[in-house]
Write a protein that holds these residues in place. Structure first.
Motif, PDB file in Angstrom:
ATOM      1  N   ASP A 186       0.491  -1.335   0.060  1.00 57.43           N
ATOM      2  CA  ASP A 186      -0.466   0.089  -0.469  1.00 57.43           C
ATOM      3  C   ASP A 186       0.811   0.953   0.002  1.00 57.43           C
ATOM      4  O   ASP A 186      -0.044   2.308   0.610  1.00 57.43           O
ATOM      5  N   ASP A 187       1.940   1.060  -0.328  1.00 55.23           N
ATOM      6  CA  ASP A 187       2.896   2.045  -0.174  1.00 55.23           C
ATOM      7  C   ASP A 187       3.128   2.978  -1.306  1.00 55.23           C
ATOM      8  O   ASP A 187       2.712   2.456  -2.838  1.00 55.23           O
ATOM      9  N   ASN A 188       2.365   4.351  -1.612  1.00 57.59           N
ATOM     10  CA  ASN A 188       2.861   5.121  -2.516  1.00 57.59           C
ATOM     11  C   ASN A 188       2.917   5.087  -3.463  1.00 57.59           C
ATOM     12  O   ASN A 188       2.871   5.341  -4.858  1.00 57.59           O
ATOM     13  N   GLN A 189       4.383   5.162  -3.423  1.00 60.67           N
ATOM     14  CA  GLN A 189       5.676   5.635  -4.058  1.00 60.67           C
ATOM     15  C   GLN A 189       5.498   4.747  -4.825  1.00 60.67           C
ATOM     16  O   GLN A 189       5.850   4.018  -6.213  1.00 60.67           O
ATOM     17  N   VAL A 190       5.441   3.238  -4.449  1.00 62.30           N
ATOM     18  CA  VAL A 190       5.687   1.714  -5.038  1.00 62.30           C
ATOM     19  C   VAL A 190       4.282   1.050  -5.941  1.00 62.30           C
ATOM     20  O   VAL A 190       4.893   1.228  -7.407  1.00 62.30           O
ATOM     21  N   LEU A 191       3.108   1.907  -5.450  1.00 64.34           N
ATOM     22  CA  LEU A 191       1.942   1.951  -6.440  1.00 64.34           C
ATOM     23  C   LEU A 191       1.841   2.992  -7.533  1.00 64.34           C
ATOM     24  O   LEU A 191       1.721   2.773  -8.750  1.00 64.34           O
ATOM     25  N   ARG A 192       2.413   3.629  -7.161  1.00 60.84           N
ATOM     26  CA  ARG A 192       2.734   4.825  -8.669  1.00 60.84           C
ATOM     27  C   ARG A 192       3.848   4.637  -9.284  1.00 60.84           C
ATOM     28  O   ARG A 192       3.417   4.257 -10.319  1.00 60.84           O
ATOM     29  N   GLU A 193       5.309   3.695  -9.201  1.00 66.67           N
ATOM     30  CA  GLU A 193       6.067   3.127 -10.096  1.00 66.67           C
ATOM     31  C   GLU A 193       5.214   2.007 -10.572  1.00 66.67           C
ATOM     32  O   GLU A 193       5.413   1.655 -12.016  1.00 66.67           O
ATOM     33  N   ALA A 194       4.811   1.214  -9.994  1.00 61.86           N
ATOM     34  CA  ALA A 194       4.044   0.056 -10.846  1.00 61.86           C
ATOM     35  C   ALA A 194       2.743   0.269 -11.479  1.00 61.86           C
ATOM     36  O   ALA A 194       2.416  -0.322 -12.869  1.00 61.86           O
ATOM     37  N   PHE A 195       2.330   1.673 -11.382  1.00 66.48           N
ATOM     38  CA  PHE A 195       0.873   2.294 -12.694  1.00 66.48           C
ATOM     39  C   PHE A 195       2.457   3.006 -13.891  1.00 66.48           C
ATOM     40  O   PHE A 195       1.197   3.119 -14.951  1.00 66.48           O
ATOM     41  N   PRO A 335     -10.139  -1.612   2.428  1.00 68.97           N
ATOM     42  CA  PRO A 335     -10.108  -0.779   1.034  1.00 68.97           C
ATOM     43  C   PRO A 335      -9.812   0.542   0.681  1.00 68.97           C
ATOM     44  O   PRO A 335     -10.229   0.943   0.018  1.00 68.97           O
ATOM     45  N   LYS A 336      -8.754   1.260   1.323  1.00 74.59           N
ATOM     46  CA  LYS A 336      -8.612   2.071   1.037  1.00 74.59           C
ATOM     47  C   LYS A 336      -7.266   1.982  -0.104  1.00 74.59           C
ATOM     48  O   LYS A 336      -7.217   2.359  -1.386  1.00 74.59           O
ATOM     49  N   ASN A 337      -6.269   1.043   0.283  1.00 75.71           N
ATOM     50  CA  ASN A 337      -5.688   0.096  -0.838  1.00 75.71           C
ATOM     51  C   ASN A 337      -6.229  -0.755  -1.953  1.00 75.71           C
ATOM     52  O   ASN A 337      -5.428   0.119  -2.842  1.00 75.71           O
ATOM     53  N   MET A 338      -7.520  -1.143  -2.203  1.00 76.92           N
ATOM     54  CA  MET A 338      -8.768  -1.408  -2.752  1.00 76.92           C
ATOM     55  C   MET A 338      -9.189  -0.545  -4.092  1.00 76.92           C
ATOM     56  O   MET A 338      -8.769   0.544  -4.964  1.00 76.92           O
ATOM     57  N   GLU A 339      -8.977   0.897  -2.920  1.00 76.33           N
ATOM     58  CA  GLU A 339      -9.898   2.144  -3.769  1.00 76.33           C
ATOM     59  C   GLU A 339      -8.309   2.291  -4.885  1.00 76.33           C
ATOM     60  O   GLU A 339      -8.633   3.171  -6.224  1.00 76.33           O
ATOM     61  N   ILE A 340      -7.201   2.312  -3.819  1.00 71.70           N
ATOM     62  CA  ILE A 340      -6.420   3.359  -4.989  1.00 71.70           C
ATOM     63  C   ILE A 340      -5.558   2.157  -6.125  1.00 71.70           C
ATOM     64  O   ILE A 340      -5.793   3.532  -7.220  1.00 71.70           O
ATOM     65  N   ARG A 341      -6.209   0.846  -6.084  1.00 70.29           N
ATOM     66  CA  ARG A 341      -6.018   0.263  -6.699  1.00 70.29           C
ATOM     67  C   ARG A 341      -6.820   0.196  -8.056  1.00 70.29           C
ATOM     68  O   ARG A 341      -6.198   0.004  -8.948  1.00 70.29           O
ATOM     69  N   ASN A 342      -8.044   0.663  -7.188  1.00 72.38           N
ATOM     70  CA  ASN A 342      -9.351   0.821  -8.858  1.00 72.38           C
ATOM     71  C   ASN A 342      -8.495   1.868  -8.955  1.00 72.38           C
ATOM     72  O   ASN A 342      -9.436   1.813 -11.153  1.00 72.38           O
ATOM     73  N   ARG A 343      -8.233   3.293  -8.897  1.00 72.29           N
ATOM     74  CA  ARG A 343      -8.332   3.778  -9.259  1.00 72.29           C
ATOM     75  C   ARG A 343      -6.800   4.011 -10.904  1.00 72.29           C
ATOM     76  O   ARG A 343      -7.135   4.683 -11.624  1.00 72.29           O
ATOM     77  N   ILE A 344      -6.049   3.051 -10.471  1.00 70.63           N
ATOM     78  CA  ILE A 344      -5.047   2.773 -11.104  1.00 70.63           C
ATOM     79  C   ILE A 344      -5.418   2.259 -12.422  1.00 70.63           C
ATOM     80  O   ILE A 344      -4.746   2.494 -13.024  1.00 70.63           O
ATOM     81  N   THR A 345      -5.972   0.627 -12.214  1.00 72.94           N
ATOM     82  CA  THR A 345      -6.943   0.263 -12.754  1.00 72.94           C
ATOM     83  C   THR A 345      -7.487   0.873 -14.325  1.00 72.94           C
ATOM     84  O   THR A 345      -7.541   0.687 -15.503  1.00 72.94           O
ATOM     85  N   LEU A 346      -8.074   1.727 -13.531  1.00 75.49           N
ATOM     86  CA  LEU A 346      -9.286   2.598 -14.200  1.00 75.49           C
ATOM     87  C   LEU A 346      -8.416   2.918 -15.538  1.00 75.49           C
ATOM     88  O   LEU A 346      -9.334   3.622 -16.666  1.00 75.49           O
TER      89      LEU A 346
END
Length: 355
Positions: A186-195, A335-346
């Motif tokens: 759920d690390d924001n920087q890691v998820l940004r890199e994944a995005f 739920p917060k992690n899921m919401e961020i990931r849903n925004r990424i996939t969208l």
């Protein structure tokens, strides 16, 4: 009778409701199962219908976002059972959507390992398990892929020939594993890199539809050369495409292990018939037949000794222990992690649509 949710998703909900309330003989009850296409053998349903005089009707979903949207309105539809992953069995069960299951109701579940029953929880009956990896056509992709990088940063000749999944967990597995990060990060920087990796890859992507669904129904199916998918998809995709080119590989960096469970809706008027069906599915010979007909790995260990030699030795359906050492059971996301990931996939899908 079967109904494909993906084929009618653009129509109003009343169309689905009308379809599900097809009139049958009053002497027979009908179980309506919300399921993935190809995850229940026609021979198995025919045997159950012949043995009991009742009917099985399947309604298909092809991605978990659509399934969850249907679950949120399940009381408005005529669903009795649903295929869900082990996390969803627990989450929706805790919300009161599913009926609890017991060994007294389904005695054949005693042939399922205790750890799998624990994973599905009190609301799910373990059904199949599978591993997430890379599906590829051996006649189009050489050398064979061995890393998630091969899927995320594909060769130029694969542009427009790659398939990805569209959900908050599976879609993020390749970039997170490639970055050597926890799959539930759920690390924001890691998820940004994944995005960033997924956004760059989108130029190579042909479809974000589930690969076996795409292969079976889309007119451009022959353009799909490599895709993210599950071990249970490979043999089905070969059958649907009428060829033997599709292969499956577990990437070196690691992967997810998925456990599917069947759950009974609490609102179902056919509770007794639904539990009878789950008990029927867990008869060892039926579980073995169902596995071979659907190309999936049974959760019922008593079925393993009844499988044909060729099927039981298929390493894509039954990965060897060393290949599974980097695998982990699909984690539950907050739920917060899921919401961020849903925004990424969208955002990735929107970028793909506008390219």
């Amino acid at each position: 009778m079967t109904v494909d949710v993906a084929m009618i998703k653009k129509h109003k909900a009343c169309v689905l409701v009308w379809v599900l309330f097809v009139c049958f003989s009053p002497s027979a009850e009908t179980l309506h199962i919300l399921n993935r296409e190809g995850y229940l053998s026609d021979q198995v349903t025919a045997r159950f219908e012949q043995n009991t005089g009742h009917r099985i009707e399947q309604i298909y979903y092809d991605n978990e976002k659509r399934r969850n949207a249907l679950l949120d309105r399940a009381d408005k539809y005529n669903f009795d059972l649903v295929l869900v992953d082990h996390n969803s069995a627990r989450i929706f069960g805790a919300r009161g959507l599913f009926s609890p299951l017991t060994l007294e109701q389904i005695p054949n579940l005693d042939q399922v390992p205790a750890f799998r029953k624990e994973q599905c929880g009190q609301f799910g009956a373990p059904y199949f398990w599978s591993t997430l990896g890379i599906l590829y056509r051996a006649d189009k992709v050489q050398p064979p892929p061995s890393s998630w990088r091969d899927l995320l940063v594909p060769d130029d000749h694969l542009k427009g020939h790659v398939g990805m999944l569209d959900n908050s967990l599976d879609t993020l597995v390749p970039p997170l594993a490639m970055l050597q990060q926890p799959l539930d990060s759920d690390d924001n920087q890691v998820l940004r890199e994944a995005f960033s990796l997924l956004k760059a890859q989108s130029s190579w992507v042909l479809t974000y539809e589930y690969p076996r669904t795409y292969i079976r129904h889309d007119q451009q199916a022959d353009r799909l050369y490599m895709a993210q998918g599950y071990s249970s998809d490979r043999a089905a995709m070969n059958t649907f495409s009428d060829q033997e080119h599709w292969r499956f590989v577990l990437p070196d960096e690691g992967t997810l292990v998925r456990l599917d469970c069947l759950a009974i809706f609490r609102h179902s008027p056919h509770q007794a018939l639904a539990t009878e069906f789950l008990n029927f599915l867990n008869q060892p010979e039926i579980a073995a037949l169902n596995a071979e007909q659907t190309f999936a790995t049974p959760a019922n260990d008593a079925a393993l000794t009844l499988l044909s030699g060729q099927f039981g030795q298929d390493s894509s359906i039954f990965p060897l222990v060393p290949a599974l050492q980097n695998g982990q059971l699909a984690p539950r996301l907050d739920p917060k992690n899921m919401e961020i990931r849903n925004r990424i996939t969208l955002a990735v899908l929107k970028n793909h649509e506008t390219r």
